[in-house]
Design an enzyme around this catalytic site. Sequence first.
Site, short mmCIF file in Angstrom:
data_model
loop_
_atom_site.label_atom_id
_atom_site.label_comp_id
_atom_site.label_asym_id
_atom_site.label_seq_id
_atom_site.Cartn_x
_atom_site.Cartn_y
_atom_site.Cartn_z
CG HIS A 91 -116.23 -22.28 -68.23
ND1 HIS A 91 -115.48 -21.95 -67.18
CD2 HIS A 91 -115.14 -23.15 -68.70
CE1 HIS A 91 -114.27 -22.02 -66.95
NE2 HIS A 91 -114.28 -23.03 -67.95
CG HIS B 13 -115.66 -18.65 -58.87
ND1 HIS B 13 -116.15 -19.43 -57.95
CD2 HIS B 13 -115.44 -19.32 -59.92
CE1 HIS B 13 -115.88 -20.75 -58.58
NE2 HIS B 13 -115.37 -20.67 -59.70
CG ASP B 14 -118.11 -19.37 -54.74
OD1 ASP B 14 -119.01 -20.30 -54.70
OD2 ASP B 14 -116.93 -19.53 -55.16
NE ARG C 278 -133.21 -38.82 -65.05
CZ ARG C 278 -134.61 -39.27 -64.65
NH1 ARG C 278 -135.65 -39.35 -65.27
NH2 ARG C 278 -134.85 -39.38 -63.34
CD GLU D 232 -116.92 -18.14 -67.28
OE1 GLU D 232 -117.22 -17.16 -66.65
OE2 GLU D 232 -116.83 -19.14 -66.97
N GLY E 199 -123.55 -17.88 -61.82
CA GLY E 199 -124.06 -19.18 -62.22
C GLY E 199 -124.59 -19.78 -61.29
CG HIS E 200 -123.20 -23.19 -57.49
ND1 HIS E 200 -123.47 -24.31 -58.00
CD2 HIS E 200 -123.45 -23.14 -56.29
CE1 HIS E 200 -123.81 -25.25 -57.23
NE2 HIS E 200 -123.81 -24.38 -56.19
CG ASN F 146 -121.84 -20.01 -65.83
OD1 ASN F 146 -122.47 -21.01 -66.25
ND2 ASN F 146 -120.40 -19.82 -65.83
NE ARG G 88 -115.10 -26.32 -66.12
CZ ARG G 88 -114.34 -25.89 -65.51
NH1 ARG G 88 -113.08 -26.25 -66.11
NH2 ARG G 88 -114.46 -24.59 -64.73
CG HIS H 213 -120.57 -27.72 -67.11
ND1 HIS H 213 -119.97 -27.06 -68.11
CD2 HIS H 213 -120.18 -27.85 -66.15
CE1 HIS H 213 -118.89 -26.72 -67.41
NE2 HIS H 213 -118.66 -27.11 -66.38
CB THR I 202 -115.55 -24.60 -60.63
OG1 THR I 202 -116.11 -23.35 -60.70
CG2 THR I 202 -115.02 -24.67 -58.89
N1 PXP Z 1 -116.28 -16.89 -63.87
C1 PXP Z 1 -115.44 -17.71 -63.91
C2 PXP Z 1 -114.29 -17.39 -64.84
C3 PXP Z 1 -115.97 -18.93 -63.87
O1 PXP Z 1 -115.31 -20.07 -64.29
C4 PXP Z 1 -117.18 -19.15 -63.11
C5 PXP Z 1 -117.72 -20.52 -62.95
O2 PXP Z 1 -117.90 -21.23 -64.26
C6 PXP Z 1 -117.97 -18.04 -62.83
C7 PXP Z 1 -117.52 -16.81 -63.13
C8 PXP Z 1 -119.30 -18.36 -62.14
O3 PXP Z 1 -119.03 -18.69 -60.78
P1 PXP Z 1 -120.34 -19.08 -60.16
O4 PXP Z 1 -120.98 -20.19 -60.86
O5 PXP Z 1 -119.90 -19.41 -58.60
O6 PXP Z 1 -121.43 -18.02 -59.98
#
Ligand code: PXP
Length: 238
Positions: A43, A190-191, A18, A70, A213-214, A7, A45, A50, A100
């Site tokens: 993703h 996610h995480d 910037r 997404e 992603g994060h 991601n 928004r 972003h 998020t």
């Molecule tokens: N899946 C979905 C549906 C999300 O919204 C996100 C965050 O944008 C992720 C996965 C990835 O999560 P993370 O950035 O915590 O890895």
Amino acid sequence: MTKLSVNINKIATIRNARGANEPNVLKAAIDIQAFGAEGITVHPRPDGRHIRYQDVYDIKPIIKTEFNIEGYPTKEFIDMVKKVKPHQVTLVPDPPESLTSNAGWDTIKNKSFLQEVIGELSDAGIRTSIFINTDLDNIAHATKTNTDRIELYTEPYAAMYAKNKEEAIAPFIAAAELAKKIGLKINAGHDLSLENLKYFSEKIPFLSEVSIGHALICDALYFGLERTIKMYKQLLVK
Ligand code: PXP
């Protein structure tokens, strides 16, 4: 084999800080694929804080792997993905202003809404996945929406992992086994991180894809993008 989809929202967040084009999101997407990631996730928004809609159109032609978009299915979002035609759309239920994604779909309450959206995407030749928690009723009803896949919302797993990984993974194994039994393919995200990904992937070896992603972008600050992607991929090797 579980695919790693990276991601790239956070790269766009840094660029937007910037106002110019540094770092270059398109170059990052090209490099991430060259470094071995099997997919790119974005993703966008509505506030464009972003990834922006224009990025999504620009990224599509440079995708050599798999493109996953997404988002919450507003009319604007559906119109955009039908034009872009990514390989996969992951539908999330969070309102546009969310920091998020922080919850999965209630597939019982939203059955007809999801059926309608998924029908439209599937008529456009786009695979669908719906973001979902581990509630077994929700998983059982996911097939009724006609989605191809579910994406397990792994934040609760990540939050509990350090304290008790067996307890953290248990509802995810139950959910994934039910989903597999009723014919759904399974993504997760996610995480997920260098710390918790290996155990998740070992316990649920039939995952199709993880979207990260994060943590991955944070790790890249220390290890660099190329090495980081290889480190994550290594954790997915069975
Ligand atoms: N899946 C979905 C549906 C999300 O919204 C996100 C965050 O944008 C992720 C996965 C990835 O999560 P993370 O950035 O915590 O890895």
